[in-house]
Scaffold this motif. Structure first.
Motif, PDB file in Angstrom:
ATOM      1  N   TYR A  17      36.665  37.112  23.305  1.00 55.51           N
ATOM      2  CA  TYR A  17      36.453  37.181  24.758  1.00 55.51           C
ATOM      3  C   TYR A  17      36.714  38.594  25.276  1.00 55.51           C
ATOM      4  CZ  TYR A  17      37.963  37.234  29.592  1.00 55.51           C
ATOM      5  OH  TYR A  17      38.160  37.591  30.906  1.00 55.51           O
ATOM      6  N   LEU A  18      37.762  39.256  24.764  1.00 59.70           N
ATOM      7  CA  LEU A  18      38.059  40.620  25.197  1.00 59.70           C
ATOM      8  C   LEU A  18      36.909  41.566  24.859  1.00 59.70           C
ATOM      9  CD1 LEU A  18      41.843  41.009  24.266  1.00 59.70           C
ATOM     10  CD2 LEU A  18      40.845  40.566  26.519  1.00 59.70           C
ATOM     11  N   ALA A  19      36.311  41.408  23.676  1.00 59.74           N
ATOM     12  CA  ALA A  19      35.176  42.242  23.292  1.00 59.74           C
ATOM     13  C   ALA A  19      33.965  41.935  24.183  1.00 59.74           C
ATOM     14  CB  ALA A  19      34.828  42.008  21.825  1.00 59.74           C
ATOM     15  N   PHE A  20      33.747  40.671  24.450  1.00 56.48           N
ATOM     16  CA  PHE A  20      32.670  40.219  25.332  1.00 56.48           C
ATOM     17  C   PHE A  20      32.842  40.830  26.724  1.00 56.48           C
ATOM     18  CE2 PHE A  20      31.783  36.704  28.445  1.00 56.48           C
ATOM     19  CZ  PHE A  20      30.410  36.654  28.349  1.00 56.48           C
TER      20      PHE A  20
ATOM     21  N   TRP B  21      32.379  48.353  43.176  1.00 59.50           N
ATOM     22  CA  TRP B  21      33.823  48.591  43.161  1.00 59.50           C
ATOM     23  C   TRP B  21      34.571  47.548  42.335  1.00 59.50           C
ATOM     24  CZ3 TRP B  21      36.442  44.370  44.873  1.00 59.50           C
ATOM     25  CH2 TRP B  21      35.769  43.485  45.717  1.00 59.50           C
ATOM     26  N   LEU B  22      33.965  46.392  42.126  1.00 67.55           N
ATOM     27  CA  LEU B  22      34.633  45.287  41.444  1.00 67.55           C
ATOM     28  C   LEU B  22      35.088  45.682  40.045  1.00 67.55           C
ATOM     29  CD1 LEU B  22      35.428  42.260  41.588  1.00 67.55           C
ATOM     30  CD2 LEU B  22      33.154  41.732  40.697  1.00 67.55           C
ATOM     31  N   VAL B  23      34.277  46.468  39.344  1.00 67.88           N
ATOM     32  CA  VAL B  23      34.648  46.858  37.976  1.00 67.88           C
ATOM     33  C   VAL B  23      35.857  47.781  37.978  1.00 67.88           C
ATOM     34  CG1 VAL B  23      33.129  48.880  37.778  1.00 67.88           C
ATOM     35  CG2 VAL B  23      33.734  47.560  35.742  1.00 67.88           C
ATOM     36  N   ASP B  24      36.043  48.566  39.049  1.00 60.95           N
ATOM     37  CA  ASP B  24      37.223  49.418  39.138  1.00 60.95           C
ATOM     38  C   ASP B  24      38.502  48.582  39.166  1.00 60.95           C
ATOM     39  OD1 ASP B  24      35.639  51.678  39.217  1.00 60.95           O
ATOM     40  OD2 ASP B  24      35.601  51.780  41.400  1.00 60.95           O
ATOM     41  N   VAL B  25      38.400  47.379  39.692  1.00 64.33           N
ATOM     42  CA  VAL B  25      39.559  46.486  39.792  1.00 64.33           C
ATOM     43  C   VAL B  25      39.747  45.687  38.506  1.00 64.33           C
ATOM     44  CG1 VAL B  25      40.588  44.574  41.078  1.00 64.33           C
ATOM     45  CG2 VAL B  25      39.232  46.294  42.287  1.00 64.33           C
ATOM     46  N   LEU B  26      38.658  45.189  37.932  1.00 64.36           N
ATOM     47  CA  LEU B  26      38.765  44.266  36.805  1.00 64.36           C
ATOM     48  C   LEU B  26      38.846  44.945  35.445  1.00 64.36           C
ATOM     49  CD1 LEU B  26      36.384  41.349  37.859  1.00 64.36           C
ATOM     50  CD2 LEU B  26      38.867  41.500  38.046  1.00 64.36           C
ATOM     51  N   ALA B  27      38.353  46.164  35.319  1.00 61.40           N
ATOM     52  CA  ALA B  27      38.420  46.862  34.030  1.00 61.40           C
ATOM     53  C   ALA B  27      39.831  47.408  33.840  1.00 61.40           C
ATOM     54  CB  ALA B  27      37.377  47.976  33.968  1.00 61.40           C
ATOM     55  N   SER B  28      40.739  46.517  33.575  1.00 67.26           N
ATOM     56  CA  SER B  28      42.155  46.851  33.513  1.00 67.26           C
ATOM     57  C   SER B  28      42.858  45.874  32.584  1.00 67.26           C
ATOM     58  CB  SER B  28      42.771  46.762  34.925  1.00 67.26           C
ATOM     59  OG  SER B  28      44.179  46.787  34.880  1.00 67.26           O
ATOM     60  N   THR B  29      43.980  46.312  32.009  1.00 69.99           N
ATOM     61  CA  THR B  29      44.792  45.383  31.218  1.00 69.99           C
ATOM     62  C   THR B  29      45.624  44.489  32.124  1.00 69.99           C
ATOM     63  OG1 THR B  29      46.551  47.052  31.045  1.00 69.99           O
ATOM     64  CG2 THR B  29      44.935  46.949  29.243  1.00 69.99           C
TER      65      THR B  29
END
Length: 222
Positions: free
Chosen positions: A126-129, A85-93
């Motif tokens: 960093y954003l691409a990483f 679930w963590l990626v659902d929270v962090l994959a955001s602008t």
């Protein structure tokens, strides 16, 4: 109460996490949850910090930029593997800027700066990483959803698709697919192998560097 929230998200996804659900799971009143946690956004930010801090690894005294980025990526990947679930929270602008998020971001930007980039370019790298790590983690979530919705394992799906491709003659048009489908199907999508294989290609491209020493692709420790 925070661990109850994390366990709830692990079992049912981040959308299941509400103050009422967490208080019920923890055996407390809603008023207690509101008093201790404030509001849901604050709770989610606390969850993110707890999970990332738990998986963070301590850098060695002297660490080259490439190795630092590899360590940070592997730690973040381990957090996604343990808590999809963590990626659902962090994959955001607009992710929650919890202390652990800022610490990891700072360390990554500093590693890119150490390769000779200015801060602006280092932040773009960093954003691409970050996009690579989170993109691979989204595959984990997608496979989990497909499995839950269809009730079909990756092995069964792949075997059925291999037979269909053979019947339709697609193998003749795409010989590379034939080579893949000739292999016995795996029990599950091997996200770890794909992630670690791609990670070092991404790092070489973003930094122009190679590792100082061979890296253990399945270690989150320096």
């Amino acid at each position: 109460m925070l661990e109850s929230a994390i366990a709830l998200a692990d079992a049912h996804g981040i959308m299941s996490v509400t103050l009422r659900a967490v208080s019920d799971r923890a055996g407390l009143t809603l008023a207690t949850a509101q008093r201790e946690l404030g509001h849901r956004d604050r709770l989610v930010s606390m969850m993110v910090h707890r999970v990332l801090a738990r998986h963070a690894t301590k850098p060695p005294r002297a660490e080259a930029p490439y190795e630092a980025l590899a360590r940070l990526a592997q730690s973040e990947w381990a957090a996604y593997r343990a808590h999809p679930w963590l990626v659902d929270v962090l994959a955001s602008t607009r992710p929650p800027l919890a202390p652990a998020v800022l610490d990891a971001s700072r360390a990554a930007v500093e590693a890119f700066v150490a390769t000779g980039l200015d801060t602006d370019r280092a932040f773009r790298r960093y954003l691409a990483f970050s996009a690579y790590i989170q993109g691979m983690a989204l595959l984990l979530r997608t496979e989990q959803r497909e499995r839950d919705l269809s009730g079909t394992s990756f092995r069964t799906w792949w075997a059925e698709e291999a037979r269909r491709l053979d019947r339709t003659g697609t193998h003749r048009q795409h010989p590379w697919l034939k080579k893949l489908t000739e292999k016995p199907p795996r029990d599950a999508f091997d996200a770890d192998a794909a992630f670690h294989d791609g990670l070092h290609a991404v790092l070489r491209g973003l930094t122009g560097l190679s590792p100082d020493a061979p890296l253990d692709p399945f270690s989150t420790c320096p």
